[in-house]
Every structure is written in C-alpha cells, then in structure tokens.
Write a protein that holds these residues in place. Structure first.
Motif, PDB file in Angstrom:
ATOM      1  N   UNK A  14       0.915  -1.225   0.127  1.00  0.00           N
ATOM      2  CA  UNK A  14      -0.007   0.031  -0.027  1.00  0.00           C
ATOM      3  C   UNK A  14       0.860   1.239  -0.010  1.00  0.00           C
ATOM      4  N   UNK A  15       0.500   2.324  -0.617  1.00  0.00           N
ATOM      5  CA  UNK A  15       1.257   3.614  -0.617  1.00  0.00           C
ATOM      6  C   UNK A  15       0.835   4.496   0.694  1.00  0.00           C
ATOM      7  N   UNK A  19      -1.086  10.936   0.722  1.00  0.00           N
ATOM      8  CA  UNK A  19      -2.385  11.297   0.981  1.00  0.00           C
ATOM      9  C   UNK A  19      -3.746  10.417   0.528  1.00  0.00           C
ATOM     10  N   UNK A  20      -4.702  10.420   1.408  1.00  0.00           N
ATOM     11  CA  UNK A  20      -5.911   9.595   0.598  1.00  0.00           C
ATOM     12  C   UNK A  20      -6.430  10.581  -0.239  1.00  0.00           C
ATOM     13  N   UNK A  21      -7.230  10.089  -1.065  1.00  0.00           N
ATOM     14  CA  UNK A  21      -7.929  10.940  -2.049  1.00  0.00           C
ATOM     15  C   UNK A  21      -9.248  11.761  -1.407  1.00  0.00           C
ATOM     16  N   UNK A  22      -9.787  12.450  -1.923  1.00  0.00           N
ATOM     17  CA  UNK A  22     -11.092  12.958  -1.314  1.00  0.00           C
ATOM     18  C   UNK A  22     -12.175  11.854  -1.331  1.00  0.00           C
ATOM     19  N   UNK A  23     -12.382  11.179  -2.123  1.00  0.00           N
ATOM     20  CA  UNK A  23     -13.237  10.229  -2.429  1.00  0.00           C
ATOM     21  C   UNK A  23     -13.167   9.169  -1.027  1.00  0.00           C
ATOM     22  N   UNK A  24     -11.960   8.891  -1.035  1.00  0.00           N
ATOM     23  CA  UNK A  24     -11.655   8.097   0.184  1.00  0.00           C
ATOM     24  C   UNK A  24     -11.859   8.473   1.644  1.00  0.00           C
ATOM     25  N   UNK A  25     -11.766   9.712   1.712  1.00  0.00           N
ATOM     26  CA  UNK A  25     -11.941  10.593   2.992  1.00  0.00           C
ATOM     27  C   UNK A  25     -13.250  10.581   3.079  1.00  0.00           C
ATOM     28  N   UNK A  26     -14.267  10.974   2.147  1.00  0.00           N
ATOM     29  CA  UNK A  26     -15.617  11.358   2.124  1.00  0.00           C
ATOM     30  C   UNK A  26     -16.415   9.935   2.570  1.00  0.00           C
TER      31      UNK A  26
END
Length: 56
Positions: A14-15, A19-26
């Motif tokens: 895993x990277x 930073x996680x993407x906005x979709x992942x955070x949402x």
C-alpha cells in the motif's frame, strides 16, 4: 532477467506515504457517521424498550 521482470511489476504494497484521495476521505467519514448514527439510534430504541428513562 529476474531484476528486469521485478522492476516491471507494480508494487503490491500500500502507498502509505501518500495522502488519501477526497473520495476515500468522504467514504470513510460517511461510514463513520452512519455507524455512529446507527449506534445512537439502537441505544435509544433499546433503552425505550427496556422501560428505563435516561436521567441526563
């Protein structure tokens, strides 16, 4: 040949340094909110079914 083939394959790790993407955070925050809401609703229904009135 083995080093050339190993360099051509994408990493299976895993990277974690990105930073996680906005979709992942949402999605994470939405699932967290749904879980907390369900917990609060479930506790309210269970307390009401037990016939106990909260004293807070």
């Amino acid at each position: 040949m083995s080093t050339l083939a190993a360099e051509a394959l994408p990493s299976a790790r895993p990277r974690l340094d990105h930073e996680p993407s906005r979709a992942t955070t949402f999605v994470f925050l939405a699932l967290l909110a749904i879980g907390l809401g369900y917990t609060a609703w479930s506790l309210t229904v269970d307390i009401g079914a037990a016939g106990v009135h909260p004293t807070t």
